[in-house]
Design an enzyme around this catalytic site. Structure first.
Site, PDB file in Angstrom:
ATOM      1  N   ASN A   1      -0.354  10.085  -8.925  1.00 62.95           N
ATOM      2  CA  ASN A   1       0.346   9.918  -7.647  1.00 62.95           C
ATOM      3  C   ASN A   1       1.463  10.960  -7.570  1.00 62.95           C
ATOM      4  O   ASN A   1       2.473  10.818  -8.251  1.00 62.95           O
ATOM      5  CB  ASN A   1       0.919   8.495  -7.556  1.00 62.95           C
ATOM      6  CG  ASN A   1       1.798   8.312  -6.331  1.00 62.95           C
ATOM      7  OD1 ASN A   1       1.729   9.094  -5.385  1.00 62.95           O
ATOM      8  ND2 ASN A   1       2.624   7.275  -6.344  1.00 62.95           N
TER       9      ASN A   1
ATOM     10  N   LYS B   1       3.440  11.496  -5.173  1.00 66.98           N
ATOM     11  CA  LYS B   1       4.559  11.095  -4.298  1.00 66.98           C
ATOM     12  C   LYS B   1       4.896  12.277  -3.374  1.00 66.98           C
ATOM     13  O   LYS B   1       3.994  12.995  -2.954  1.00 66.98           O
ATOM     14  CB  LYS B   1       5.760  10.655  -5.128  1.00 66.98           C
ATOM     15  CG  LYS B   1       5.395   9.657  -6.210  1.00 66.98           C
ATOM     16  CD  LYS B   1       6.591   8.993  -6.795  1.00 66.98           C
ATOM     17  CE  LYS B   1       6.170   8.193  -8.008  1.00 66.98           C
ATOM     18  NZ  LYS B   1       7.106   7.156  -8.371  1.00 66.98           N
TER      19      LYS B   1
ATOM     20  N   HIS C   1       2.222   0.395  -2.534  1.00 71.60           N
ATOM     21  CA  HIS C   1       3.050   0.954  -3.614  1.00 71.60           C
ATOM     22  C   HIS C   1       4.462   0.385  -3.486  1.00 71.60           C
ATOM     23  O   HIS C   1       4.957   0.181  -2.376  1.00 71.60           O
ATOM     24  CB  HIS C   1       3.061   2.484  -3.518  1.00 71.60           C
ATOM     25  CG  HIS C   1       3.684   3.135  -4.709  1.00 71.60           C
ATOM     26  ND1 HIS C   1       5.045   3.225  -4.860  1.00 71.60           N
ATOM     27  CD2 HIS C   1       3.136   3.688  -5.825  1.00 71.60           C
ATOM     28  CE1 HIS C   1       5.310   3.828  -6.011  1.00 71.60           C
ATOM     29  NE2 HIS C   1       4.164   4.116  -6.620  1.00 71.60           N
TER      30      HIS C   1
ATOM     31  N   GLU D   1       7.276   1.638  -3.690  1.00 69.81           N
ATOM     32  CA  GLU D   1       8.205   2.424  -2.857  1.00 69.81           C
ATOM     33  C   GLU D   1       7.960   2.151  -1.375  1.00 69.81           C
ATOM     34  O   GLU D   1       8.897   2.132  -0.580  1.00 69.81           O
ATOM     35  CB  GLU D   1       8.064   3.926  -3.194  1.00 69.81           C
ATOM     36  CG  GLU D   1       8.684   4.235  -4.546  1.00 69.81           C
ATOM     37  CD  GLU D   1       8.062   5.410  -5.288  1.00 69.81           C
ATOM     38  OE1 GLU D   1       7.376   6.242  -4.664  1.00 69.81           O
ATOM     39  OE2 GLU D   1       8.263   5.473  -6.523  1.00 69.81           O
TER      40      GLU D   1
ATOM     41  N   GLU E   1       1.878  -2.414 -11.363  1.00 70.03           N
ATOM     42  CA  GLU E   1       2.981  -1.475 -11.594  1.00 70.03           C
ATOM     43  C   GLU E   1       4.299  -2.230 -11.590  1.00 70.03           C
ATOM     44  O   GLU E   1       4.871  -2.475 -10.509  1.00 70.03           O
ATOM     45  CB  GLU E   1       3.024  -0.432 -10.478  1.00 70.03           C
ATOM     46  CG  GLU E   1       1.796   0.430 -10.366  1.00 70.03           C
ATOM     47  CD  GLU E   1       2.141   1.765  -9.727  1.00 70.03           C
ATOM     48  OE1 GLU E   1       2.059   2.765 -10.433  1.00 70.03           O
ATOM     49  OE2 GLU E   1       2.532   1.797  -8.562  1.00 70.03           O
TER      50      GLU E   1
ATOM     51  N   GLY F   1       9.034   5.327 -12.503  1.00 66.61           N
ATOM     52  CA  GLY F   1       9.981   6.440 -12.401  1.00 66.61           C
ATOM     53  C   GLY F   1      11.242   6.254 -13.215  1.00 66.61           C
ATOM     54  O   GLY F   1      12.215   6.972 -13.029  1.00 66.61           O
TER      55      GLY F   1
ATOM     56  N   SER G   1       5.667   4.789 -15.667  1.00 68.21           N
ATOM     57  CA  SER G   1       6.057   5.712 -16.740  1.00 68.21           C
ATOM     58  C   SER G   1       4.960   5.889 -17.791  1.00 68.21           C
ATOM     59  O   SER G   1       5.251   6.000 -18.980  1.00 68.21           O
ATOM     60  CB  SER G   1       7.380   5.274 -17.375  1.00 68.21           C
ATOM     61  OG  SER G   1       8.401   5.262 -16.391  1.00 68.21           O
TER      62      SER G   1
END
Ligand code: PEP
Length: 249
Positions: A9, A11, A94, A96, A166, A172, A211
């Site tokens: 991904n 991003k 996701h 985010e 996740e 991140g 991560s």
């Protein structure tokens, strides 16, 4: 047994030059035959990525889509448009998107339906915050997010999703779930899928994200219910990403 899938991904990172670099690198390496690889790139790079990467066996995906097929929705992108540019997969839910763009379970379901309607494979992302984990609510949160989608789909539609666990606190942050922590949640997801049907439990790809990097991928991927990875930061370095793909075989 679900096939291993490693999806990178990007991003809001990357460039046309990086796509060229990935295309060259993937053309020269031999990956384990059973491993599927995908790169999830920003919208403007989709066409170029599909052109450069499809021929080297890398599937291309988008990071979100509209829940509508068309309309006066300035700034939105439909599933058909993604398909036309060569996308085959799309991330939905996701963390985010859930936190920064306020996408709740209903919004996630709308996007999943839109993806399925045009033949895109949605990667449904699930995960708990650190606060929810500390409150012992990990399973309830993750299975709740899963059920909000799977309960609403029909038997055939359920077979067309990839699921990604996740933990939000691991995305991140450089802080990875231990293989045991990840396996415990993956096993709970698998059991819930078995509750819909044993074939669904067996065949659905359940990816771990948070991560994942070359140094920890093998231990995570060795867990019985971890079928692959959704990789953010480490997917921007071609050598790291290739090493993760190799360790999935
Ligand atoms: C992600 O963006 O889905 C992700 C897992 O990011 P990172 O690997 O950087 O934690």
């Amino acid at each position: 047994m679900a096939k291993p899938l490693i999806a990178g991904n990007w991003k809001m990172h990357g460039s046309l030059a990086l796509i060229e670099e990935f295309g060259r690198a993937f053309a020269t390496v031999e990956l384990p035959a059973e491993v599927e690889v995908a790169l999830i790139v920003p919208f403007p790079y989709l066409a170029q990525a599909a052109q450069k990467l499809a021929s080297v066996g890398v599937c291309v995906g988008a990071q979100t889509l509209s829940d509508q097929p068309s309309g006066a929705l300035t700034g939105e992108v439909s599933g058909d448009m993604l398909r036309e540019l060569g996308a085959r997969m799309v991330l939905v839910g996701h963390s985010e998107r859930r936190s920064l763009f306020h996408e709740d379970d209903q919004a996630v379901l709308g996007r999943i339906r839109a993806a399925l309607a045009v033949g895109l494979t949605p990667i449904l992302c699930l995960g708990e915050t650190l606060e929810q984990r500390d409150d012992d609510r990990t399973e309830a949160v993750v299975l709740g997010q899963l059920e909000a989608v799977f309960d609403a789909l029909d038997v055939d539609e359920r077979t067309r999703l990839v699921v990604a666990y996740e933990p939000v606190w691991a995305i991140g942050t450089g802080r990875t779930a231990t293989p045991e922590q990840a396996q415990a949640v993956h096993s709970a997801i698998r059991q819930r899928l078995v509750g819909y049907s044993s074939a669904l439990g067996e065949n659905t790809q359940i990816l771990y994200g948070g991560s994942m990097k070359a140094a920890n991928a093998a231990d995570l991927l060795a867990q019985p219910d971890i079928d692959g990875g959704l990789v953010g930061g480490a997917s921007l370095q071609v050598d790291d990403f290739l090493a993760i793909c190799q360790s999935a075989g």
